[in-house]
Design an enzyme around this catalytic site. Structure first.
Site, PDB file in Angstrom:
ATOM      1  N   HIS A  45      -6.657   5.220  11.002  1.00 22.64           N
ATOM      2  CA  HIS A  45      -7.677   5.359   9.967  1.00 22.64           C
ATOM      3  C   HIS A  45      -8.966   4.812  10.592  1.00 22.64           C
ATOM      4  O   HIS A  45      -9.429   3.715  10.257  1.00 22.64           O
ATOM      5  CB  HIS A  45      -7.264   4.556   8.737  1.00 22.64           C
ATOM      6  CG  HIS A  45      -8.076   4.806   7.510  1.00 22.64           C
ATOM      7  ND1 HIS A  45      -9.303   5.450   7.539  1.00 22.64           N
ATOM      8  CD2 HIS A  45      -7.852   4.482   6.211  1.00 22.64           C
ATOM      9  CE1 HIS A  45      -9.780   5.512   6.297  1.00 22.64           C
ATOM     10  NE2 HIS A  45      -8.920   4.934   5.483  1.00 22.64           N
ATOM     11  N   ARG A  75      -7.772  13.682   5.034  1.00 15.99           N
ATOM     12  CA  ARG A  75      -6.669  12.707   4.996  1.00 15.99           C
ATOM     13  C   ARG A  75      -5.383  13.499   4.850  1.00 15.99           C
ATOM     14  O   ARG A  75      -5.303  14.419   4.033  1.00 15.99           O
ATOM     15  CB  ARG A  75      -6.849  11.750   3.817  1.00 15.99           C
ATOM     16  CG  ARG A  75      -5.623  10.887   3.569  1.00 15.99           C
ATOM     17  CD  ARG A  75      -5.879   9.798   2.571  1.00 15.99           C
ATOM     18  NE  ARG A  75      -6.680   8.739   3.146  1.00 15.99           N
ATOM     19  CZ  ARG A  75      -6.929   7.573   2.545  1.00 15.99           C
ATOM     20  NH1 ARG A  75      -6.434   7.345   1.342  1.00 15.99           N
ATOM     21  NH2 ARG A  75      -7.665   6.648   3.126  1.00 15.99           N
ATOM     22  N   ARG A  88     -11.368   4.500  -2.329  1.00 15.72           N
ATOM     23  CA  ARG A  88     -12.529   4.102  -1.538  1.00 15.72           C
ATOM     24  C   ARG A  88     -12.946   5.108  -0.480  1.00 15.72           C
ATOM     25  O   ARG A  88     -14.118   5.458  -0.375  1.00 15.72           O
ATOM     26  CB  ARG A  88     -12.258   2.767  -0.807  1.00 15.72           C
ATOM     27  CG  ARG A  88     -12.531   1.557  -1.626  1.00 15.72           C
ATOM     28  CD  ARG A  88     -11.567   0.473  -1.238  1.00 15.72           C
ATOM     29  NE  ARG A  88     -10.222   0.900  -1.604  1.00 15.72           N
ATOM     30  CZ  ARG A  88      -9.678   0.662  -2.795  1.00 15.72           C
ATOM     31  NH1 ARG A  88     -10.337  -0.009  -3.687  1.00 15.72           N
ATOM     32  NH2 ARG A  88      -8.461   1.095  -3.097  1.00 15.72           N
ATOM     33  N   THR A  89     -11.976   5.563   0.319  1.00 24.03           N
ATOM     34  CA  THR A  89     -12.367   6.420   1.445  1.00 24.03           C
ATOM     35  C   THR A  89     -12.985   7.716   0.925  1.00 24.03           C
ATOM     36  O   THR A  89     -14.006   8.172   1.431  1.00 24.03           O
ATOM     37  CB  THR A  89     -11.138   6.702   2.344  1.00 24.03           C
ATOM     38  OG1 THR A  89     -10.540   5.447   2.662  1.00 24.03           O
ATOM     39  CG2 THR A  89     -11.531   7.395   3.625  1.00 24.03           C
ATOM     40  N   LYS A 117       0.433  28.371  -1.194  1.00 28.27           N
ATOM     41  CA  LYS A 117       0.941  29.704  -0.849  1.00 28.27           C
ATOM     42  C   LYS A 117       1.463  29.770   0.576  1.00 28.27           C
ATOM     43  O   LYS A 117       1.897  30.814   1.034  1.00 28.27           O
ATOM     44  CB  LYS A 117      -0.196  30.730  -1.017  1.00 28.27           C
ATOM     45  CG  LYS A 117      -0.816  30.756  -2.391  1.00 28.27           C
ATOM     46  CD  LYS A 117      -1.992  31.729  -2.418  1.00 28.27           C
ATOM     47  CE  LYS A 117      -2.748  31.624  -3.730  1.00 28.27           C
ATOM     48  NZ  LYS A 117      -3.995  32.409  -3.697  1.00 28.27           N
TER      49      LYS A 117
HETATM   50  C1  NCD Z   1      -5.847   2.270   3.284  1.00 23.96           C
HETATM   51  C2  NCD Z   1      -5.223   3.587   3.693  1.00 23.96           C
HETATM   52  O1  NCD Z   1      -5.291   4.581   2.973  1.00 23.96           O
HETATM   53  O2  NCD Z   1      -4.674   3.599   4.783  1.00 23.96           O
HETATM   54  N1  NCD Z   1      -6.754   2.374   2.232  1.00 23.96           N
HETATM   55  C3  NCD Z   1      -8.040   2.731   2.483  1.00 23.96           C
HETATM   56  O3  NCD Z   1      -8.332   3.795   2.960  1.00 23.96           O
HETATM   57  N2  NCD Z   1      -8.998   1.824   2.250  1.00 23.96           N
HETATM   58  C4  NCD Z   1      -4.873   1.176   3.111  1.00 23.96           C
HETATM   59  C5  NCD Z   1      -3.699   1.350   2.190  1.00 23.96           C
HETATM   60  O4  NCD Z   1      -3.535   2.372   1.525  1.00 23.96           O
HETATM   61  O5  NCD Z   1      -2.915   0.418   2.132  1.00 23.96           O
END
Ligand code: NCD
Length: 343
Positions: free
Chosen positions: A168, A140, A89-90, A119
């Site tokens: 997040h 991320r 999703r993100t 590297k």
């Molecule tokens: C979450 C995350 O990556 O922290 N997912 C997301 O981005 N919607 C929650 C999870 O992975 O449990």
């Protein structure tokens, strides 16, 4: 003559060095909390009530634009999406959001094995490279604190798409938008968060976000091993949000505005046996909804779910995790990109 020339050269080097240091120092200064324009989004702590409501009003406007029309607001802009951890999703909602605004993206999924970090390139150098090509960097990363390092190194806005067990922020913003859209307020709310309070970064950001508004109470349901760290519990409680820890389904209060279920974060466990023992400590079932949820309680989850919500709950009209909540992720991110890059 030669001596003067040599002196001049060393002054130039010294001046260059000083400018570079000042520039670096400025980059590391905490940026203005209120403004969006060219600011980083690393933590929910970057926001205040005014900025959150501004974002939500912008989101609402973008949501109203009929259909899924492509806009031109960010045409000519480029975003780098760099995801060192898996994402459905993100990653895709950031990509969709940027493209729907007319921008384009450079996408790196799994850069730990596909980029020069294999590297041994440092994260700072990597950030400074993306800065040469892009207008915003969305990252991320599995290690808490890495996003601050990236923001310190890059001279374009950096957005935290999840940093280990840290935060997040954009997920919390879309969760808060979903609550705000339903109840028209972010004050005086009673909510339940269930699952992994210790490792869940979405939970950490959401509690921070709710603590910005007065009168909110959050029940935290988790096995003892997965409750918030004591430091975090104290930190958030000091800010005014009332946190009540519970460890059984029977303690869920009636008439919550929202239930926010979460996955036990398998990837954070050293001992997978412990994970196996804890993973399904609390399951959201149809029966539980019938017994304990209010008629308007929003049933939320950042997803992915891995067994902690029965699929039978999906068709309940209060369940928004696979629909409104997920969809709002794209609109909130559109609004955020617009405010960051266009003001
Ligand atoms: C979450 C995350 O990556 O922290 N997912 C997301 O981005 N919607 C929650 C999870 O992975 O449990």
């Amino acid at each position: 003559m030669e001596m003067i020339f040599a002196l001049d050269k060393s002054i130039v080097i010294l001046l260059n060095f000083t400018f570079e240091m000042i520039n670096r120092k400025n980059r590391l200064q905490p940026r203005d909390r209120r403004g969006f324009f060219l600011n980083d989004v690393i933590s929910l702590d970057h926001f205040d009530r005014k900025s959150i409501l501004k974002l939500f009003k912008e989101t609402k406007k973008l949501k109203k634009i009929k259909g899924k029309k492509l806009l031109k607001i960010l045409s000519g802009k480029l975003a780098a999406l760099v995801f060192f951890e898996p994402s459905t999703r993100t990653f895709s909602s950031n990509s969709a959001a940027f493209k729907r605004l007319g921008g384009q993206t450079i996408e790196h999924q799994n850069p730990a094995s596909t980029s020069s970090s294999v590297k041994g390139e440092s994260i700072e150098d990597m950030a400074r490279m993306f800065e040469q090509y892009c207008d915003v960097i969305v990252v991320r990363h599995p290690v808490i604190g890495t996003l601050e390092r990236i923001a310190g190194a890059a001279n374009v806005p950096v957005i935290n798409a999840g940093d280990g067990i840290g935060e997040h922020p954009t997920q919390a913003l879309l969760d808060m938008f979903t609550i705000w859209e339903k109840f028209g307020k972010l004050t005086g709310l009673k909510g339940l968060m269930a699952g992994d309070m210790l490792n869940g970064r979405t939970v950490h950001s959401l509690i921070r976000g709710l603590s910005i508004f007065p009168g909110n109470t959050v029940y935290l349901l988790s096995p003892k091993q997965l409750c918030l760290s004591r430091e975090e519990f104290r930190l958030y409680s000091k800010r005014g949000v009332k946190l009540i820890e519970i460890d059984s389904l029977n303690q869920i209060p009636e008439d919550c505005h929202f239930w926010y279920w979460t996955r036990v974060q398998k990837e954070r466990f050293k001992d997978k046996k412990v994970y196996e023992k804890l993973k399904l400590s609390f399951i959201l079932t149809k029966k539980l909804v019938k017994e304990r949820a209010g008629k308007d309680t929003l049933l939320m989850h950042p997803l992915p779910r891995v067994g902690e919500i029965e699929t039978a709950v999906d068709s309940d009209q209060r369940a928004v995790y696979l629909t409104t909540e997920a969809r709002n992720g794209m609109y909130v991110r559109m609004a955020l990109f617009k405010l960051i890059l266009k003001g």
